[in-house]
Design a protein around this motif. Structure first.
Motif, PDB file in Angstrom:
ATOM      1  N   HIS A 237       0.832  -1.190   0.000  1.00 46.69           N
ATOM      2  CA  HIS A 237       0.000   0.000   0.000  1.00 46.69           C
ATOM      3  C   HIS A 237       0.871   1.245   0.000  1.00 46.69           C
ATOM      4  O   HIS A 237       2.084   1.176   0.176  1.00 46.69           O
ATOM      5  CB  HIS A 237      -0.931  -0.003   1.218  1.00 46.69           C
ATOM      6  CG  HIS A 237      -0.235  -0.209   2.515  1.00 46.69           C
ATOM      7  ND1 HIS A 237      -0.024  -1.462   3.057  1.00 46.69           N
ATOM      8  CD2 HIS A 237       0.353   0.666   3.379  1.00 46.69           C
ATOM      9  CE1 HIS A 237       0.624  -1.348   4.200  1.00 46.69           C
ATOM     10  NE2 HIS A 237       0.878  -0.074   4.420  1.00 46.69           N
ATOM     11  N   ILE A 256      -7.073   1.091   2.865  1.00 38.91           N
ATOM     12  CA  ILE A 256      -6.679  -0.051   3.678  1.00 38.91           C
ATOM     13  C   ILE A 256      -7.473  -0.051   4.980  1.00 38.91           C
ATOM     14  O   ILE A 256      -7.391   0.898   5.767  1.00 38.91           O
ATOM     15  CB  ILE A 256      -5.173  -0.023   3.997  1.00 38.91           C
ATOM     16  CG1 ILE A 256      -4.357   0.040   2.699  1.00 38.91           C
ATOM     17  CG2 ILE A 256      -4.777  -1.235   4.823  1.00 38.91           C
ATOM     18  CD1 ILE A 256      -4.525  -1.141   1.794  1.00 38.91           C
ATOM     19  N   ILE A 257      -8.278  -1.102   5.182  1.00 40.31           N
ATOM     20  CA  ILE A 257      -9.060  -1.218   6.415  1.00 40.31           C
ATOM     21  C   ILE A 257      -8.112  -1.291   7.616  1.00 40.31           C
ATOM     22  O   ILE A 257      -7.171  -2.072   7.626  1.00 40.31           O
ATOM     23  CB  ILE A 257      -9.968  -2.466   6.376  1.00 40.31           C
ATOM     24  CG1 ILE A 257     -10.908  -2.397   5.160  1.00 40.31           C
ATOM     25  CG2 ILE A 257     -10.772  -2.579   7.671  1.00 40.31           C
ATOM     26  CD1 ILE A 257     -11.798  -1.191   5.109  1.00 40.31           C
ATOM     27  N   SER A 297     -13.545   0.726   2.355  1.00 40.35           N
ATOM     28  CA  SER A 297     -12.466   0.566   1.387  1.00 40.35           C
ATOM     29  C   SER A 297     -12.693   1.506   0.204  1.00 40.35           C
ATOM     30  O   SER A 297     -11.756   1.929  -0.475  1.00 40.35           O
ATOM     31  CB  SER A 297     -12.371  -0.880   0.897  1.00 40.35           C
ATOM     32  OG  SER A 297     -13.572  -1.276   0.271  1.00 40.35           O
ATOM     33  N   ARG A 317      -4.376   0.682  -1.377  1.00 39.90           N
ATOM     34  CA  ARG A 317      -3.678  -0.453  -1.968  1.00 39.90           C
ATOM     35  C   ARG A 317      -2.904  -0.018  -3.206  1.00 39.90           C
ATOM     36  O   ARG A 317      -3.383   0.795  -3.994  1.00 39.90           O
ATOM     37  CB  ARG A 317      -4.667  -1.555  -2.360  1.00 39.90           C
ATOM     38  CG  ARG A 317      -5.296  -2.284  -1.198  1.00 39.90           C
ATOM     39  CD  ARG A 317      -6.073  -3.486  -1.678  1.00 39.90           C
ATOM     40  NE  ARG A 317      -7.162  -3.085  -2.561  1.00 39.90           N
ATOM     41  CZ  ARG A 317      -8.372  -2.747  -2.142  1.00 39.90           C
ATOM     42  NH1 ARG A 317      -8.640  -2.764  -0.863  1.00 39.90           N
ATOM     43  NH2 ARG A 317      -9.307  -2.393  -2.999  1.00 39.90           N
TER      44      ARG A 317
END
Length: 322
Positions: A237, A256-257, A297, A317
């Motif tokens: 990422h 990105i969670i 997301s 990402r």
């Protein structure tokens, strides 16, 4: 020649990891010379690591409740699913029987809670809450007939189905479903309380992370001693800085969670999970950080200010190179 693994430094993205980081930084601070570079930085930014840890203890109390309620919700869901297990096939079988026994009255099955298509197929919700609502309508319709006059009375006898037993199962399943919803809500409430308590601490930890990373030039060994994470694989990422014009909005994809987003503006901005601009808005306060929650997301970054351009930073990402 063997290629050395790629290593890079990251800051912990979860609360417990960040809390442990704060405690590691206190140990790191104690190992530094009094009045040295680290003390000078902390004093200049008014960062008090013991105070961060004290707030972390309070935040962890909320986190513990959040986890406990989440566990309770999963137990309630398991109980709900166990009670629903027999009654849903019974209902589906009854719908099919009613369809075959009265083809000309197929449309009347909607009064039983069924959702038939024009081609004669039945549609069933995937949401357990809606499935229970369908079953309740089915059970109520059956019991609207006096005595043994229900069209499925003889069918139930043949299939050894006891509607009283199934009704009790429905009641238990509905109770479990309500409990799960309440427990999820309490878990979310305590997550928010934890985040609110921890938010200013997270900002300070991010400042320390960026300072030490710059000071050490990304030296992974020295950063490890300070408590940060060292990964031996290429990062998947990257940090993305996004801008939204006055009263404008932009879409963010691939966030990105669990990563940390930052609002550096002097004013609050708006985040809307998903891609619907009319969706539920989340206020992102000025000069604050927040964790990207599940379901975000993809989100919309909206600038409510009519005079200034808004910025925000978020981890997304990396796309594969072609």
């Amino acid at each position: 020649m063997i290629k050395k693994p790629y290593s890079h430094v990251e800051m912990q993205s979860d609360f417990l990891g960040q809390f442990d980081l704060a405690k590691a930084l206190l140990v790191f601070k104690a190992a530094q010379p009094v009045g040295g570079f680290f003390d000078i930085f902390l004093a200049g930014e008014s960062i008090d690591i013991p105070a961060i840890i004290a707030k972390g203890v309070l935040a962890k109390g909320f986190d513990d409740i959040k986890i406990a309620k989440l566990d309770d919700a999963h137990i309630s869901i398991q109980s709900r699913n166990h009670q629903m297990g027999p009654i849903i096939p019974h209902m589906k079988g009854a719908f099919q029987f009613l369809k075959e026994s009265s083809p000309s009255a197929f449309a009347n099955l909607t009064y039983w809670g069924a959702d038939p298509t024009v081609t004669g197929r039945f549609r069933y919700p995937t949401n357990p809450h809606l499935m229970l609502a369908m079953y309740k309508k089915f059970w109520d319709k059956d019991h609207s007939y006096p005595g043994i006059t229900s069209p499925i009375h003889n069918y139930n006898i043949e299939q050894e189905i006891d509607m009283t037993v199934d009704g009790n199962r429905y009641t238990a399943a509905k109770g479990n479903d309500d409990d799960a919803a309440n427990e999820f809500s309490l878990s979310e409430q305590n997550t928010q309380l934890r985040n609110n308590k921890w938010a200013p601490c997270l900002i300070d930890l991010l400042k320390i992370y960026h300072f030490l990373k710059a000071y050490y030039g990304g030296n992974t060994q020295k950063m490890r001693k300070a408590g940060f994470i060292i990964l031996q694989t290429p990062p998947t990422h990257k940090k993305q800085k996004s801008k939204a014009l006055q009263l404008g909005h932009v879409g963010i994809h691939g966030a990105i969670i669990g990563s940390i987003a930052y609002n550096p503006n002097d004013f609050a901005i708006i985040l809307i999970p998903g891609t619907d601009i009319e969706g539920e808005a989340i206020t992102f306060p000025a000069h604050s950080a927040m964790a990207i929650a599940p379901g975000m997301s993809r989100f919309i970054f909206k600038n409510p200010d009519a005079l200034r351009i808004a910025e925000m930073t978020v981890m997304i990402r990396k796309t594969a190179k072609k």
